[in-house]
Design a protein around this motif. Structure first.
Motif, PDB file in Angstrom:
ATOM      1  N   PHE A  94       0.860  -1.188   0.000  1.00  0.00           N
ATOM      2  CA  PHE A  94       0.000   0.000   0.000  1.00  0.00           C
ATOM      3  C   PHE A  94       0.892   1.231   0.000  1.00  0.00           C
ATOM      4  N   LYS A  95       0.315   2.363  -0.362  1.00  0.00           N
ATOM      5  CA  LYS A  95       1.066   3.604  -0.449  1.00  0.00           C
ATOM      6  C   LYS A  95       0.978   4.370   0.879  1.00  0.00           C
ATOM      7  N   VAL A  96       1.957   5.247   1.071  1.00  0.00           N
ATOM      8  CA  VAL A  96       2.004   6.082   2.269  1.00  0.00           C
ATOM      9  C   VAL A  96       2.173   7.536   1.841  1.00  0.00           C
ATOM     10  N   VAL A  97       1.348   8.412   2.391  1.00  0.00           N
ATOM     11  CA  VAL A  97       1.477   9.849   2.151  1.00  0.00           C
ATOM     12  C   VAL A  97       1.569  10.554   3.509  1.00  0.00           C
ATOM     13  N   ARG A  98       2.031  11.797   3.463  1.00  0.00           N
ATOM     14  CA  ARG A  98       2.194  12.554   4.705  1.00  0.00           C
ATOM     15  C   ARG A  98       1.898  14.023   4.460  1.00  0.00           C
ATOM     16  N   VAL A  99       2.052  14.822   5.517  1.00  0.00           N
ATOM     17  CA  VAL A  99       1.910  16.284   5.417  1.00  0.00           C
ATOM     18  C   VAL A  99       3.294  16.866   5.677  1.00  0.00           C
ATOM     19  N   PRO A 100       4.040  17.181   4.623  1.00  0.00           N
ATOM     20  CA  PRO A 100       5.437  17.579   4.803  1.00  0.00           C
ATOM     21  C   PRO A 100       5.633  18.913   5.512  1.00  0.00           C
ATOM     22  N   ALA A 101       4.659  19.810   5.408  1.00  0.00           N
ATOM     23  CA  ALA A 101       4.775  21.129   6.044  1.00  0.00           C
ATOM     24  C   ALA A 101       3.380  21.664   6.312  1.00  0.00           C
ATOM     25  N   TYR A 102       3.267  22.445   7.378  1.00  0.00           N
ATOM     26  CA  TYR A 102       1.962  23.041   7.673  1.00  0.00           C
ATOM     27  C   TYR A 102       2.140  24.495   8.079  1.00  0.00           C
ATOM     28  N   SER A 103       2.701  24.752   9.255  1.00  0.00           N
ATOM     29  CA  SER A 103       2.940  26.150   9.636  1.00  0.00           C
ATOM     30  C   SER A 103       4.278  26.262  10.341  1.00  0.00           C
ATOM     31  N   PRO A 104       5.331  26.579   9.604  1.00  0.00           N
ATOM     32  CA  PRO A 104       6.630  26.747  10.259  1.00  0.00           C
ATOM     33  C   PRO A 104       6.619  27.886  11.270  1.00  0.00           C
ATOM     34  N   HIS A 105       5.725  28.867  11.074  1.00  0.00           N
ATOM     35  CA  HIS A 105       5.622  29.977  12.024  1.00  0.00           C
ATOM     36  C   HIS A 105       5.195  29.475  13.397  1.00  0.00           C
ATOM     37  N   SER A 106       4.294  28.492  13.434  1.00  0.00           N
ATOM     38  CA  SER A 106       3.796  28.006  14.723  1.00  0.00           C
ATOM     39  C   SER A 106       4.931  27.448  15.562  1.00  0.00           C
ATOM     40  N   ILE A 107       5.816  26.667  14.968  1.00  0.00           N
ATOM     41  CA  ILE A 107       6.900  26.036  15.712  1.00  0.00           C
ATOM     42  C   ILE A 107       7.981  27.050  16.072  1.00  0.00           C
ATOM     43  N   ALA A 108       8.300  27.937  15.136  1.00  0.00           N
ATOM     44  CA  ALA A 108       9.309  28.965  15.419  1.00  0.00           C
ATOM     45  C   ALA A 108       8.858  29.875  16.561  1.00  0.00           C
ATOM     46  N   GLU A 109       7.610  30.303  16.530  1.00  0.00           N
ATOM     47  CA  GLU A 109       7.088  31.181  17.574  1.00  0.00           C
ATOM     48  C   GLU A 109       7.056  30.466  18.918  1.00  0.00           C
ATOM     49  N   TYR A 110       6.687  29.197  18.908  1.00  0.00           N
ATOM     50  CA  TYR A 110       6.630  28.434  20.154  1.00  0.00           C
ATOM     51  C   TYR A 110       8.028  28.244  20.738  1.00  0.00           C
ATOM     52  N   THR A 111       9.000  28.008  19.871  1.00  0.00           N
ATOM     53  CA  THR A 111      10.385  27.877  20.326  1.00  0.00           C
ATOM     54  C   THR A 111      10.824  29.141  21.048  1.00  0.00           C
ATOM     55  N   MET A 112      10.481  30.284  20.481  1.00  0.00           N
ATOM     56  CA  MET A 112      10.826  31.552  21.132  1.00  0.00           C
ATOM     57  C   MET A 112      10.115  31.665  22.470  1.00  0.00           C
ATOM     58  N   GLY A 113       8.883  31.190  22.537  1.00  0.00           N
ATOM     59  CA  GLY A 113       8.144  31.212  23.787  1.00  0.00           C
ATOM     60  C   GLY A 113       8.812  30.377  24.872  1.00  0.00           C
TER      61      GLY A 113
END
Length: 334
Positions: A94-113
């Motif tokens: 069977f095949k496998v798919v993913r979500v390679p990117a969604y919101s890089p801003h969310s993770i960057a902002e959280y890291t700063m937090g």
């Protein structure tokens, strides 16, 4: 014509709300399960050609064999990572798919937090004042201005984080095996080797993928090379850090603070309510006991924009499969 049946594992209420909202435009019959996908629950895939799973599901050889025997044709991961899938055991059944990117801003902002909360002890101050204690003893931090921040992994998330950090007047150095010097010049940071980064950084942020080369890159040897009192923040993957060595570094006060949104053995704990249970993971329990460690439950990505993007991309991945289109987000099984 009957609707396409899709079985969703490890679904939380917010997942269900988003998939119901954005799934209206598709001819899908969606079944939502709270249980994780594993060998014990894989039998539930019988009658479903499409299965949607998440980062903490256990998709090993035994699980894969049951799914294949039940006629699953597509595994749609609603996340970027796929370290929990034994791709070699699928053997193109069977095949496998993913979500390679969604919101890089969310993770960057959280890291700063995390950096700000750890440095200024905001999380500790909140707990103290809630109990009517307004003392600020023990809460002293330092100005981020002119401090050196080391970024490991200089991709999209890191580049947004660097822009944020530059706003605080920090000096940013970065390590990446494939350095983009043009971006470095545009954003005003410098690429260095890992040893230099460990030696010079007051704060180290892990923003790289988990690969055989990066697994346990933060370990006793690398910690010994760091500045005394260094802050380590990990919003990447848990296994980037050898957790036992991190505990030792904290005990020896070589590490001044640690902010962890991910943990190597997180699948048994993160995203779940364990408040009435004993934490059986001794290392996680030890980390939670440190006053200078801030652990959150893999929520750096968790914004409305990010969850919306994950939902829409997952639904489109499934529709593209049904339409026989090229799967631009397919995970290679080679």
């Amino acid at each position: 014509m009957s609707k396409t049946k899709i079985l969703f594992y490890d679904i939380k209420n917010y997942d269900k709300d988003f998939f119901k909202k954005y799934g209206n435009g598709y001819d899908f019959d969606m079944t939502f399960l709270k249980v994780k996908l594993s060998e014990e629950t894989a039998s539930l895939t019988k009658g479903f050609e499409i299965v949607c799973a998440f980062a903490n599901d256990t998709i090993d050889k035994a699980t894969i064999n049951i799914m294949a025997e039940n006629g699953v044709k597509l595994l749609a991961m609603r996340c970027a990572g796929f370290n929990n899938i034994s791709l070699a055991d699928i053997k193109n059944r069977f095949k496998v798919v993913r979500v390679p990117a969604y919101s890089p801003h969310s993770i960057a902002e959280y890291t700063m937090g995390l950096i700000l909360s750890l440095n200024r002890k905001i999380h500790k101050a909140y707990a103290r004042t809630r109990e009517g204690n307004f003392s600020i003893d023990g809460f002293i931090g330092y100005d981020l201005y002119q401090k050196t921040v080391g970024i490991i992994g200089a991709g999209k998330i890191a580049q947004i984080l660097i822009k944020i950090l530059k706003g605080f007047g920090t000096k940013v150095i970065a390590y990446d095996p494939y350095p983009n010097y043009k971006v470095a010049e545009e954003l005003g940071f410098e690429f260095v080797d890992l040893d230099t980064l460990y030696k010079e950084a007051n704060i180290i942020s892990l923003n790289c993928p988990l690969t055989p080369e990066t697994k346990y890159m933060i370990n006793r040897r690398s910690i010994e090379k760091m500045k005394p009192g260094v802050m380590i923040v990990n919003t990447g993957r848990g296994a980037l850090i050898d957790s036992a060595d991190l505990v030792e570094g904290l005990k020896e006060k070589k590490i001044g603070a640690a902010g962890l949104d991910v943990y190597e053995e997180e699948e048994d704990y993160f995203f779940e309510d364990k408040s009435t249970q004993v934490i059986e993971d001794d290392i996680l329990g030890r980390l939670l006991s440190f006053h200078n460690v801030l652990i959150t439950s893999h929520q750096a990505y968790f914004t409305e924009e990010a969850v919306e993007a994950i939902t829409k991309t997952t639904l489109q991945n499934i529709q593209d499969f049904l339409d026989g289109k090229e799967l631009i987000n397919e995970v290679s099984q080679k």
